[in-house]
Design an enzyme around this catalytic site. Structure first.
Site, PDB file in Angstrom:
ATOM      1  CB  CYS A 115      -1.339  -0.551   0.648  1.00  0.00           C
ATOM      2  SG  CYS A 115      -2.209   1.470   0.502  1.00  0.00           S
ATOM      3  CG  HIS A 123      -3.635  -3.011   3.484  1.00  0.00           C
ATOM      4  ND1 HIS A 123      -2.295  -3.126   4.058  1.00  0.00           N
ATOM      5  CD2 HIS A 123      -4.207  -1.871   2.979  1.00  0.00           C
ATOM      6  CE1 HIS A 123      -2.155  -1.923   4.062  1.00  0.00           C
ATOM      7  NE2 HIS A 123      -3.005  -0.731   2.648  1.00  0.00           N
TER       8      HIS A 123
END
Length: 560
Positions: free
Chosen positions: A337, A483
């Site tokens: 991310c 994630h």
């Protein structure tokens, strides 16, 4: 049994989250229809629910303990700090703007109504609701705006169990003081104590427990022992200390260890991504915040709530040069991310995520010209007024004051680390979704929470998500927005095998059957076992069912 309970703490990280998870698991094992609830959480460790909302990671774990899917009902208000003074406000799973203390005060009644409605709905649907407080009710300066501790307890007539961490020292004073500083009406709901993380002979502590009961008129319902095997899904960033190990690494399945250095960013988010790697036997994971701590087989740059700010921090520590040297030598690097975004060529953030704490504090911010490519006008974010803009001036360097920011200068595109060939632009709305995908024939899953969009990529995609290419890979550098991807066991094992080959660890062999889900469930069962063995369950169940005793004394004090 029907009822509810609020588990509060003497401090942050006292053990509220795990105690709630343990009680939920224990009741669920006994056939009770139980749900967790945390009115307000402040955390950058979040997950995405099935309907695309965000909640705190701890509430997702507690939901699992209950046998439920995560839901925004379990955590209706989430604050995600982006600087020392401002946080993104997430209500019922949706980000609605960025707030400071004054903004939050102005919204307190609206948020109280949201919280009250969700709790009432859960209590009508489930037999028992176990609520978790936030921080500590002893933070009496926050009482006027409190919606998660005594404010919630008073509004919903909840009995309160206060947890104290004896491993920090001074637990008896913490427990006594937490009650003593509260106003009398709040004290009437504090119904008992629970001592967490005790090491040694409980009989040696018993005289102190007896004195605490005499001083407060309240019982200690149990003393939970310290358990080294409880480490997954850490709620608080206090657990991510540079130099510390993640988890309890098991011996290698092969003949060699594989070492992982995870960079402990100042505004780290979803730090729990690292924990899946630590579940693997023979994988040693440590947090690092300086260049000299990064001599590992693979370096991981995790997510960040303030990507540009953390990238500047990374450069100030000299870590950028080390990462470029690693990449040039073919030594593995992974970005997740925000970490993935840092690895790219450029990042454009028009004030959506970047909120420098120095700027918010009204101090002048010195900004180096290096790395600034161009500036752009800043749009107004919809919803709440948003404070704090990027520190770069329109000329690409120099000194920028908050006044200059408010005039619209300061939005810029900065250089990333340049280890992947991609450009990132931050935009609204935030992407928050659960995803499924694959890498070749290997399935994977996870969730995305980010404002950053890949606007250009010159590298091949690492994975496929929902039928579309996602992430990047260039030699021994990997990156993804997803994630939780390392919790996909087959995918994780395949990637670790690649990493070991690139790092020259021919003796490292992944265990063929490690399951992160099984490790998580085993820890939940251990929590339930510890509560069952060390807590007065009859007293706990009576408290849940009947509420706070009507005759609790009030502690008073006066100066003389």
């Amino acid at each position: 049994m029907r009822g509810a309970l609020l588990v509060a703490g003497t401090t942050s990280d006292a053990g509220k989250s795990v105690v709630v998870a343990g009680i939920c698991r224990l009741l669920a094992r006994r056939g009770v229809r139980v749900a967790p609830f945390k009115a307000q959480n402040m955390s950058n460790n979040s997950v995405v629910t099935l309907d695309g909302g965000e909640i705190g990671r701890a509430q997702a774990l507690q939901a699992r303990a209950c046998g439920l899917e995560p839901s925004v009902r379990f955590n209706p208000v989430l604050l995600k700090p982006g600087s020392d003074r401002r946080s993104q406000l997430v209500v019922r799973g949706q980000a609605i703007g960025t707030v400071g203390a004054r903004d939050y005060f102005m919204r307190r009644q609206e948020l109280r109504e949201v919280v009250a409605a969700e709790l009432a709905s859960l209590r009508a649907e489930f037999d028992v609701v176990i609520c978790e407080g936030a921080g500590s009710p002893a933070e009496i300066n926050l009482r006027p705006t409190d919606i998660a501790n005594m404010g919630l307890a008073r509004a919903a007539s909840l009995p309160v169990l206060v947890v104290g961490d004896i491993d920090r020292g001074g637990v008896l004073a913490h427990l006594f003081g937490t009650v003593a500083v509260l106003e009398p009406e709040d004290q009437q709901l504090i119904s008992g104590f629970l001592i967490n993380k005790f090491r040694g002979d409980v009989s040696l502590l018993q005289p102190g427990i007896d004195q605490l009961a005499a001083l407060t008129g309240r019982p200690t319902l149990g003393v939970l022992p310290f358990a080294e095997d409880l480490w997954l899904d850490a709620e608080d960033s206090l657990g991510t200390v540079a130099g510390s190990a993640v988890g309890r690494p098991a011996s290698p399945y092969g003949s060699e260890w594989l070492t992982v250095a995870a960079i402990r960013l100042p505004r780290i988010s979803n730090s729990t991504d690292i924990e899946a790697l630590a579940c693997e036997p023979g994988v040693s994971v440590r947090w690092a915040d300086s260049a000299h701590q990064l001599d590992a087989d693979v370096v991981v740059i995790p997510g960040s709530k303030s990507t540009v700010t953390d990238l500047e921090w990374l450069r100030s520590k000299g870590i950028d040069a080390l990462l470029r040297e690693r990449a040039a030598r073919g030594r593995p690097i992974l970005g997740i991310c925000g970490g993935y975004q840092m690895l790219g060529a450029t990042i454009t953030d028009e004030g959506i995520e970047y909120v420098p704490s120095d700027a918010a504090a009204g101090r002048r911010v010195e900004v180096p010209s290096a790395g600034v490519i161009r500036a752009a006008a800043r749009p107004v974010e919809s919803g709440l007024a948003v404070d704090g803009l990027p520190a770069q001036s329109a000329m690409g360097g120099g000194t920028v004051t908050p006044a200059e920011r408010s005039a619209g200068s300061g939005v810029s595109t900065i250089a990333g680390l340049g280890l992947l060939d991609l450009d990132i632009t931050f935009a609204n709305p935030k992407i928050a979704r659960q995803v499924a995908g694959q890498r070749g024939p290997i399935p994977l899953g996870g969730y995305e929470i980010h404002h950053g969009r890949v606007t250009r990529s010159g590298d091949k995609a690492w994975i496929t998500v929902e039928g579309e290419p996602e992430g990047s890979v260039r030699e021994a550098v990997w990156g993804t927005h997803v994630h939780g991807v390392m919790e996909s066991d087959e995918f994780r094992r395949a990637w670790l095998t690649e990493v070991a080959a690139a790092a020259g660890r021919g003796g490292f062999v992944v265990h063929p059957s490690t399951s992160v889900a099984e490790v998580r469930d085993a820890q939940l069962d251990l929590l339930a076992d510890l509560i069952e063995a060390n807590v007065d369950l009859a007293a706990l169940e009576y408290l849940i069912a009947t509420g706070a005793p009507a005759t609790l004394p009030t502690i008073t004090s006066r100066l003389s």
